[in-house]
Design a protein around this motif. Structure first.
Motif, PDB file in Angstrom:
ATOM      1  N   ILE A 244       0.830  -1.204   0.000  1.00 21.50           N
ATOM      2  CA  ILE A 244       0.000   0.000   0.000  1.00 21.50           C
ATOM      3  C   ILE A 244       0.866   1.257   0.000  1.00 21.50           C
ATOM      4  O   ILE A 244       0.625   2.202  -0.757  1.00 21.50           O
ATOM      5  CB  ILE A 244      -0.941   0.003   1.212  1.00 21.50           C
ATOM      6  N   ALA A 245       1.893   1.273   0.854  1.00 19.90           N
ATOM      7  CA  ALA A 245       2.732   2.458   0.969  1.00 19.90           C
ATOM      8  C   ALA A 245       3.516   2.738  -0.314  1.00 19.90           C
ATOM      9  O   ALA A 245       3.572   3.880  -0.778  1.00 19.90           O
ATOM     10  CB  ALA A 245       3.692   2.293   2.145  1.00 19.90           C
ATOM     11  N   VAL A 246       4.121   1.714  -0.885  1.00 15.77           N
ATOM     12  CA  VAL A 246       4.913   1.902  -2.106  1.00 15.77           C
ATOM     13  C   VAL A 246       4.018   2.290  -3.280  1.00 15.77           C
ATOM     14  O   VAL A 246       4.375   3.154  -4.083  1.00 15.77           O
ATOM     15  CB  VAL A 246       5.714   0.622  -2.424  1.00 15.77           C
ATOM     16  N   ALA A 247       2.845   1.676  -3.396  1.00 16.18           N
ATOM     17  CA  ALA A 247       1.916   2.033  -4.471  1.00 16.18           C
ATOM     18  C   ALA A 247       1.480   3.491  -4.341  1.00 16.18           C
ATOM     19  O   ALA A 247       1.355   4.208  -5.338  1.00 16.18           O
ATOM     20  CB  ALA A 247       0.701   1.103  -4.443  1.00 16.18           C
ATOM     21  N   GLY A 248       1.271   3.948  -3.119  1.00 19.74           N
ATOM     22  CA  GLY A 248       0.893   5.347  -2.911  1.00 19.74           C
ATOM     23  C   GLY A 248       2.022   6.297  -3.260  1.00 19.74           C
ATOM     24  O   GLY A 248       1.800   7.350  -3.872  1.00 19.74           O
ATOM     25  N   ALA A 249       3.246   5.943  -2.903  1.00 23.45           N
ATOM     26  CA  ALA A 249       4.398   6.803  -3.194  1.00 23.45           C
ATOM     27  C   ALA A 249       4.688   6.870  -4.688  1.00 23.45           C
ATOM     28  O   ALA A 249       5.287   7.836  -5.159  1.00 23.45           O
ATOM     29  CB  ALA A 249       5.632   6.292  -2.452  1.00 23.45           C
ATOM     30  N   ALA A 250       4.260   5.854  -5.448  1.00 25.55           N
ATOM     31  CA  ALA A 250       4.513   5.832  -6.895  1.00 25.55           C
ATOM     32  C   ALA A 250       3.554   6.723  -7.667  1.00 25.55           C
ATOM     33  O   ALA A 250       3.758   6.960  -8.867  1.00 25.55           O
ATOM     34  CB  ALA A 250       4.406   4.404  -7.423  1.00 25.55           C
ATOM     35  N   HIS A 251       2.503   7.220  -7.014  1.00 30.24           N
ATOM     36  CA  HIS A 251       1.543   8.133  -7.643  1.00 30.24           C
ATOM     37  C   HIS A 251       0.958   7.571  -8.936  1.00 30.24           C
ATOM     38  O   HIS A 251       0.739   8.308  -9.907  1.00 30.24           O
ATOM     39  CB  HIS A 251       2.195   9.487  -7.929  1.00 30.24           C
ATOM     40  N   GLY A 252       0.733   6.273  -8.964  1.00 33.63           N
ATOM     41  CA  GLY A 252       0.096   5.671 -10.131  1.00 33.63           C
ATOM     42  C   GLY A 252       1.030   5.411 -11.295  1.00 33.63           C
ATOM     43  O   GLY A 252       0.591   4.935 -12.343  1.00 33.63           O
ATOM     44  N   SER A 253       2.312   5.703 -11.159  1.00 34.04           N
ATOM     45  CA  SER A 253       3.264   5.489 -12.246  1.00 34.04           C
ATOM     46  C   SER A 253       3.872   4.099 -12.130  1.00 34.04           C
ATOM     47  O   SER A 253       4.643   3.825 -11.211  1.00 34.04           O
ATOM     48  CB  SER A 253       4.370   6.552 -12.197  1.00 34.04           C
ATOM     49  N   LEU A 254       3.532   3.223 -13.067  1.00 35.30           N
ATOM     50  CA  LEU A 254       4.054   1.863 -13.044  1.00 35.30           C
ATOM     51  C   LEU A 254       5.561   1.854 -13.276  1.00 35.30           C
ATOM     52  O   LEU A 254       6.295   1.093 -12.634  1.00 35.30           O
ATOM     53  CB  LEU A 254       3.351   1.022 -14.112  1.00 35.30           C
ATOM     54  N   ALA A 255       6.054   2.727 -14.172  1.00 34.78           N
ATOM     55  CA  ALA A 255       7.484   2.794 -14.455  1.00 34.78           C
ATOM     56  C   ALA A 255       8.256   3.228 -13.200  1.00 34.78           C
ATOM     57  O   ALA A 255       9.297   2.655 -12.871  1.00 34.78           O
ATOM     58  CB  ALA A 255       7.755   3.763 -15.601  1.00 34.78           C
ATOM     59  N   LEU A 256       7.742   4.247 -12.502  1.00 36.24           N
ATOM     60  CA  LEU A 256       8.383   4.713 -11.280  1.00 36.24           C
ATOM     61  C   LEU A 256       8.359   3.622 -10.216  1.00 36.24           C
ATOM     62  O   LEU A 256       9.348   3.409  -9.502  1.00 36.24           O
ATOM     63  CB  LEU A 256       7.675   5.960 -10.759  1.00 36.24           C
ATOM     64  N   LEU A 257       7.244   2.921 -10.117  1.00 34.17           N
ATOM     65  CA  LEU A 257       7.110   1.841  -9.143  1.00 34.17           C
ATOM     66  C   LEU A 257       8.163   0.761  -9.365  1.00 34.17           C
ATOM     67  O   LEU A 257       8.869   0.349  -8.437  1.00 34.17           O
ATOM     68  CB  LEU A 257       5.714   1.242  -9.240  1.00 34.17           C
ATOM     69  N   LEU A 258       8.275   0.286 -10.595  1.00 30.58           N
ATOM     70  CA  LEU A 258       9.220  -0.782 -10.915  1.00 30.58           C
ATOM     71  C   LEU A 258      10.666  -0.312 -10.721  1.00 30.58           C
ATOM     72  O   LEU A 258      11.514  -1.068 -10.246  1.00 30.58           O
ATOM     73  CB  LEU A 258       8.997  -1.269 -12.346  1.00 30.58           C
ATOM     74  N   PHE A 259      10.942   0.944 -11.092  1.00 28.40           N
ATOM     75  CA  PHE A 259      12.290   1.485 -10.913  1.00 28.40           C
ATOM     76  C   PHE A 259      12.641   1.557  -9.426  1.00 28.40           C
ATOM     77  O   PHE A 259      13.739   1.158  -9.012  1.00 28.40           O
ATOM     78  CB  PHE A 259      12.389   2.874 -11.544  1.00 28.40           C
ATOM     79  N   GLY A 260      11.720   2.051  -8.618  1.00 29.32           N
ATOM     80  CA  GLY A 260      11.959   2.154  -7.189  1.00 29.32           C
ATOM     81  C   GLY A 260      12.170   0.800  -6.540  1.00 29.32           C
ATOM     82  O   GLY A 260      13.064   0.623  -5.711  1.00 29.32           O
ATOM     83  N   LEU A 261      11.358  -0.190  -6.931  1.00 31.48           N
ATOM     84  CA  LEU A 261      11.511  -1.536  -6.383  1.00 31.48           C
ATOM     85  C   LEU A 261      12.835  -2.159  -6.832  1.00 31.48           C
ATOM     86  O   LEU A 261      13.492  -2.860  -6.065  1.00 31.48           O
ATOM     87  CB  LEU A 261      10.337  -2.417  -6.819  1.00 31.48           C
ATOM     88  N   ALA A 262      13.204  -1.925  -8.087  1.00 27.59           N
ATOM     89  CA  ALA A 262      14.455  -2.488  -8.608  1.00 27.59           C
ATOM     90  C   ALA A 262      15.666  -1.961  -7.836  1.00 27.59           C
ATOM     91  O   ALA A 262      16.654  -2.667  -7.649  1.00 27.59           O
ATOM     92  CB  ALA A 262      14.603  -2.158 -10.096  1.00 27.59           C
ATOM     93  N   VAL A 263      15.585  -0.714  -7.383  1.00 29.45           N
ATOM     94  CA  VAL A 263      16.687  -0.125  -6.622  1.00 29.45           C
ATOM     95  C   VAL A 263      16.665  -0.593  -5.172  1.00 29.45           C
ATOM     96  O   VAL A 263      17.698  -0.913  -4.587  1.00 29.45           O
ATOM     97  CB  VAL A 263      16.611   1.418  -6.678  1.00 29.45           C
ATOM     98  N   SER A 264      15.466  -0.659  -4.580  1.00 30.15           N
ATOM     99  CA  SER A 264      15.366  -0.904  -3.137  1.00 30.15           C
ATOM    100  C   SER A 264      15.480  -2.370  -2.759  1.00 30.15           C
ATOM    101  O   SER A 264      16.032  -2.696  -1.696  1.00 30.15           O
ATOM    102  CB  SER A 264      14.039  -0.348  -2.608  1.00 30.15           C
ATOM    103  N   ILE A 265      14.988  -3.279  -3.582  1.00 29.81           N
ATOM    104  CA  ILE A 265      14.981  -4.698  -3.211  1.00 29.81           C
ATOM    105  C   ILE A 265      16.394  -5.247  -3.027  1.00 29.81           C
ATOM    106  O   ILE A 265      16.689  -5.893  -2.015  1.00 29.81           O
ATOM    107  CB  ILE A 265      14.175  -5.520  -4.235  1.00 29.81           C
ATOM    108  N   PRO A 266      17.333  -5.020  -3.974  1.00 30.81           N
ATOM    109  CA  PRO A 266      18.709  -5.500  -3.727  1.00 30.81           C
ATOM    110  C   PRO A 266      19.321  -4.878  -2.474  1.00 30.81           C
ATOM    111  O   PRO A 266      20.055  -5.545  -1.739  1.00 30.81           O
ATOM    112  CB  PRO A 266      19.467  -5.057  -4.986  1.00 30.81           C
ATOM    113  N   LEU A 267      19.005  -3.603  -2.229  1.00 30.49           N
ATOM    114  CA  LEU A 267      19.525  -2.932  -1.039  1.00 30.49           C
ATOM    115  C   LEU A 267      19.067  -3.654   0.222  1.00 30.49           C
ATOM    116  O   LEU A 267      19.848  -3.886   1.153  1.00 30.49           O
ATOM    117  CB  LEU A 267      19.050  -1.477  -1.026  1.00 30.49           C
ATOM    118  N   ILE A 268      17.796  -4.033   0.274  1.00 30.05           N
ATOM    119  CA  ILE A 268      17.242  -4.703   1.447  1.00 30.05           C
ATOM    120  C   ILE A 268      17.829  -6.103   1.596  1.00 30.05           C
ATOM    121  O   ILE A 268      18.208  -6.525   2.685  1.00 30.05           O
ATOM    122  CB  ILE A 268      15.706  -4.768   1.336  1.00 30.05           C
TER     123      ILE A 268
END
Length: 233
Positions: free
Chosen positions: A127-151
């Protein structure tokens, strides 16, 4: 929001997604360790790899679906209210002794445990990540691609930082409150009932949400700690 790497707003949103993932994924390392603790050293590495891969894949699918439907009327409003509760709960002291995670002596049993546990624990993150992406699927996938390896690579270090510097949790709760405030005010169903709002109204709603979450969270935290002191005495 457009997928524009030169846009400051884009990188602010990416930063929000990364911080949300870090704050809300602190338990994942614990789940992985508990699920794989009875495996042999060789199988433990495989269990961690496949468990994380399955959990991450499931989370990407769930978050993508949430981002796609988030612009339906009243969904963002409901999600924003739920995110307020999640943010406040994040600040409260835990009163449970540990995670109810069963270890397994078999590789795929451990993988299944990791994936199922992550699915149960992922609602707040989705819910939180989807809200922060403001409906942008490209932004969502980019953010997840950066954050998941970090975690995945630094989960133990992140958990240590969160224990040593409680301000990180406070910052994360404030960020969730900011995102929830924006989600509430930008819901299409609510906007249809309101007169035209100025451009700064979204940021103002986010600021109010952040302050509200931190204030309520601090108040409830103090009440819980006071009750615990009374019980000990």
């Amino acid at each position: 929001m457009e997928f524009d790497l030169s846009s400051a707003a884009f990188w602010v949103a990416v930063g929000q997604i990364i911080l949300i993932d870090i704050v809300l994924s602190g338990d994942n390392a614990v789940v992985i360790a508990l699920a794989c603790r009875n495996l042999s050293p060789e199988q433990r590495k495989k269990g961690i790899f496949w468990g994380v891969a399955g959990a991450v894949s499931l989370r990407v699918v769930l978050t993508t679906f949430a981002a796609l439907v988030m612009n339906l009327p009243w969904l963002k409003f409901v999600g924003g209210l739920l995110l307020v509760w999640i943010a406040v709960k994040l600040m409260l002291p835990e009163d449970e002794d540990g995670h109810d995670i069963q270890s397994s002596e078999h590789l795929w049993g451990a993988v299944k445990t990791i994936v199922v546990a992550d699915f149960v624990m992922s609602l707040d993150n989705v819910i939180a990540v989807a809200g922060a992406a403001h409906g942008s699927l490209a932004l969502l996938l980019f953010g997840l691609a950066v954050s998941i390896p970090l975690i995945v690579w630094s989960s133990q270090l992140i958990m240590h930082w969160m224990e040593r510097f409680p301000a990180i949790v406070l910052l994360g709760a404030g960020l969730l409150g900011y995102v929830s405030g924006q989600m509430l005010l930008t819901d299409p169903g609510l906007l249809a009932l309101l007169p035209p709002l100025p451009e700064w109204s979204g940021k103002a709603a986010g600021a109010v949400g952040a302050v509200l979450v931190v204030a309520v969270g601090r108040w409830l935290e103090q009440r819980i700690l006071a009750k615990q002191d009374v019980t000990i005495v």
